[in-house]
Scaffold this motif. Structure first.
Motif, PDB file in Angstrom:
ATOM      1  N   GLY A  15      -7.579  -5.082  -0.514  1.00  8.10           N
ATOM      2  CA  GLY A  15      -8.809  -5.247  -1.394  1.00  8.10           C
ATOM      3  C   GLY A  15      -9.668  -5.804  -1.595  1.00  8.10           C
ATOM      4  N   LYS A 117      -4.030  -6.285  -5.995  1.00  9.06           N
ATOM      5  CA  LYS A 117      -3.551  -5.410  -6.771  1.00  9.06           C
ATOM      6  C   LYS A 117      -2.784  -5.541  -7.597  1.00  9.06           C
ATOM      7  CE  LYS A 117      -4.945  -2.777  -2.582  1.00  9.06           C
ATOM      8  NZ  LYS A 117      -4.611  -1.729  -1.617  1.00  9.06           N
ATOM      9  N   SER A 147      -6.547  -8.779  -9.907  1.00  9.93           N
ATOM     10  CA  SER A 147      -6.543  -6.890  -9.700  1.00  9.93           C
ATOM     11  C   SER A 147      -8.917  -6.627  -9.569  1.00  9.93           C
ATOM     12  CB  SER A 147      -6.405  -6.490 -10.727  1.00  9.93           C
ATOM     13  OG  SER A 147      -7.107  -4.966 -10.991  1.00  9.93           O
TER      14      SER A 147
END
Ligand code: GDP
Ligand code: MG
Length: 168
Positions: A15, A117, A147
């Motif tokens: 990510g 995440k 996140s």
């Protein structure tokens, strides 16, 4: 305006791009080309002082790539990302922290570690908060679970990296 060079490192799929885009634009892109490597600039005020962030989104480098060494040598601050849903990604992050220490030849380089995440359900979690935190502490790095999807702790993690550079 003071400029800060940040490098975002970590294994594929954790990510990195999503975090940078969330930080810069406040949105979540579900799919982002994993091979795109790019520089982003972002202007903001951190603790009352203007800052121009130059953020490098690294992509597709394995641990031994010369390109990665080059990025590390050029960076002032590092955001190193793993996914809380992948123990393997945490292990890969450990090698990257060691490499930064080695290339920068210092134990006090500005590093923020992100366990990304954290919006995922507990059934997906492979790395506990404590495990991530303990590793960061041992590395002398700041730590956040964040996140890119919800935006939780994203700006805080980037700001913390700037604070560390300023104190450096
Ligand atoms: P990169 O390879 O490290 O740049 O990872 P990407 O930013 O391309 O993200 C890889 C995948 O993870 C994509 O499918 C994203 O939608 C997903 N993803 C990224 N961040 C989060 C997050 O915070 N939460 C969830 N649930 N998924 C995420
Ligand atoms: Mg990416």
């Amino acid at each position: 305006i003071q400029e800060y060079g940040l490098v975002v490192l970590g294994p594929g799929g954790v990510g990195k791009s999503a975090l940078i885009i969330n930080f810069q634009r406040g949105e979540f892109l579900e799919v982002y080309d994993p091979t795109i490597e790019d520089n982003y600039t972002h202007e903001c005020i951190i603790d009352g002082e203007n800052a121009l962030l130059d953020i490098l989104d690294s992509a597709g480098q394995d641990e031994y790539s010369a390109m990665q060494d080059h990025y590390i040598r050029g960076g002032q601050g590092f955001i190193i990302v793993y996914s809380i849903a992948s123990l393997d990604s945490l292990n890969q992050v450990k090698a990257r922290v060691a490499k930064i220490r080695r290339l920068k030849q210092t134990n006090r380089c500005p590093i923020v570690i992100i366990g990304n995440k954290c919006d995922l359900g507990e059934e997906r979690r492979q790395v506990s908060y404590r495990e991530g935190e303990a590793f960061a502490k041992k590395s002398g790095a700041a730590f956040f679970e964040a996140s890119a999807k919800s935006g939780h702790n994203v700006a805080d993690a980037f700001y913390q990296c700037i604070r560390q550079i300023r104190m450096h």
